[in-house]
Design a protein around this motif. Structure first.
Motif, short mmCIF file in Angstrom:
data_model
loop_
_atom_site.label_atom_id
_atom_site.label_comp_id
_atom_site.label_asym_id
_atom_site.label_seq_id
_atom_site.Cartn_x
_atom_site.Cartn_y
_atom_site.Cartn_z
N GLU A 189 0.83 -1.20 0.00
CA GLU A 189 0.00 0.00 0.00
C GLU A 189 0.87 1.25 0.00
N LYS A 190 1.94 1.25 0.81
CA LYS A 190 2.85 2.39 0.88
C LYS A 190 3.50 2.63 -0.48
N ARG A 242 0.92 4.18 -2.97
CA ARG A 242 0.66 5.60 -2.73
C ARG A 242 1.79 6.45 -3.33
N ASN A 254 1.56 6.31 -7.17
CA ASN A 254 0.45 7.11 -7.65
C ASN A 254 0.82 8.59 -7.66
N TYR A 255 1.49 9.04 -6.60
CA TYR A 255 1.92 10.44 -6.54
C TYR A 255 2.91 10.73 -7.66
N ASN A 271 -6.30 14.95 9.91
CA ASN A 271 -6.94 15.22 8.62
C ASN A 271 -5.91 15.48 7.53
N GLU A 318 -4.42 12.28 6.31
CA GLU A 318 -5.39 11.62 5.43
C GLU A 318 -5.32 12.21 4.02
N LEU A 319 -5.23 13.54 3.93
CA LEU A 319 -5.11 14.19 2.62
C LEU A 319 -3.80 13.80 1.94
N ASP A 374 -2.10 10.96 2.36
CA ASP A 374 -2.20 9.57 1.93
C ASP A 374 -2.99 9.43 0.63
N HIS A 375 -3.96 10.30 0.44
CA HIS A 375 -4.83 10.20 -0.73
C HIS A 375 -4.45 11.23 -1.82
N LYS A 376 -3.23 11.76 -1.73
CA LYS A 376 -2.65 12.57 -2.79
C LYS A 376 -3.39 13.89 -3.02
N ARG A 377 -4.15 14.33 -2.04
CA ARG A 377 -4.81 15.63 -2.15
C ARG A 377 -3.81 16.75 -1.94
#
Length: 229
Positions: free
Chosen positions: A13-14, A17, A20-21, A75, A78-79, A81-84
Motif C-alpha cells: 500500500e505504501k 501511494r 500514484n503520486y 486530517n 489523510e489528505l 495519503d490520498h494525494k490531495r
C-alpha cells in the motif's frame, strides 16, 4: 469475519501511494503547463502563526497555482495519503516509519492565561492545573495530543480538570483566555501573537516539540520544501 492487512500488504500500500503520486507528478511535468500546481497542507499553529512570511513569498510567484489546506494533524495525514496534498507541515505526532520528513524547527509548548491570572509568568505544579477550566482543541489536533501525552506521563488525564471546553479556533481560544474564563496550552508562536496573553509552564515538565515537513516516501515531494527556504 474481520479482514486485516498483513505487513506485506501495508508495504505494498505504501509503495502504491508513492507510485500514484509520482505518476501524477510526471504527467504534470510532461504536460508542460505554464503554471505549476502546488497543493500544501499545514496544521493550524503553523499555517496561522509560523509560515506567514514564506506564504507571502510563494503568493508572489506568478508561475504557481497554490492551494493551502489548514487543518488538524490527522486530517492532513489523510489528505497526504490520498494525494490531495503533496507536502504537509505538521506540528503533531505522526508515524515516522510511514512517512518521509524533514525538520522545520523546534518550538516550546506553554500554558496561556490572562494577565491577572495567578499562574501568569510562573512555573506551576501540575496538580494546581486541575482546579482550572481548560479550553482545548478538538480531537485529532497536535496540541491536544501533546497535552494528553504530558498528562499521561504524570498519571493524569483530561478528566482531571474542573471543566473541559473543546474549541477548534485559536482566535476564539485566545479571546476566552484573555477574558480570564479559562486556561489553555499552545505553542509559543500562538502565545506571542497577542500581548494580552501571559504564559506559564508546568513544573518538572519542560515541553518542546518538532515542526516537520512531512511527505510520502520515495517521491519528489521534498522539492516543495524549497518554497519555504
Amino acid at each position: 469475519r474481520k479482514l486485516t492487512k498483513t505487513n506485506e500488504g501495508l508495504l505494498f500500500e505504501k509503495y502504491l501511494r508513492s507510485a500514484n503520486y509520482n505518476e501524477s507528478s510526471i504527467k504534470e511535468k510532461l504536460a508542460q503547463k505554464d503554471l505549476k500546481t502546488v497543493n500544501l497542507g499545514a496544521t493550524k499553529t503553523i499555517g496561522d502563526y509560523v509560515i506567514n512570511k514564506s506564504l507571502l513569498n510563494i503568493f508572489k510567484n506568478k508561475d504557481l497555482n497554490l492551494s493551502l489546506y489548514v487543518d488538524n494533524t490527522s486530517n492532513l495525514l489523510e489528505l497526504l495519503d490520498h494525494k490531495r496534498i503533496g507536502l504537509a507541515l505538521i506540528e503533531g505526532f505522526f508515524d515516522k516509519a510511514h512517512y518521509a520528513y524533514q525538520l522545520l524547527k523546534e518550538e516550546s509548548f506553554v500554558g496561556i492565561c490572562s494577565q491577572n491570572h495567578p499562574f501568569s509568568g510562573k512555573e506551576i505544579p501540575i496538580e494546581l492545573l486541575f482546579h482550572e477550566d481548560l479550553i482545548i482543541r478538538e480531537e485529532g489536533s497536535g496540541t491536544r495530543a501533546i497535552l494528553e501525552q504530558v498528562l499521561l506521563k504524570n498519571n493524569h488525564s483530561l478528566d482531571s480538570f474542573k471543566s473541559l471546553t473543546c474549541i477548534s479556533s485559536f482566535e476564539l481560544i485566545k479571546s476566552i483566555v484573555i477574558n480570564d474564563i479559562g486556561i489553555s496550552f499552545v505553542y509559543s508562536a500562538v502565545a506571542s501573537s497577542n500581548p494580552k496573553l501571559n504564559t506559564f509552564t508546568i513544573k518538572n515538565n519542560p515541553i518542546t516539540r518538532e515542526f516537520n515537513f512531512v511527505f510520502l516516501k520515495n517521491t519528489d515531494a521534498s522539492q516543495l520544501i524549497s518554497y519555504f527556504k
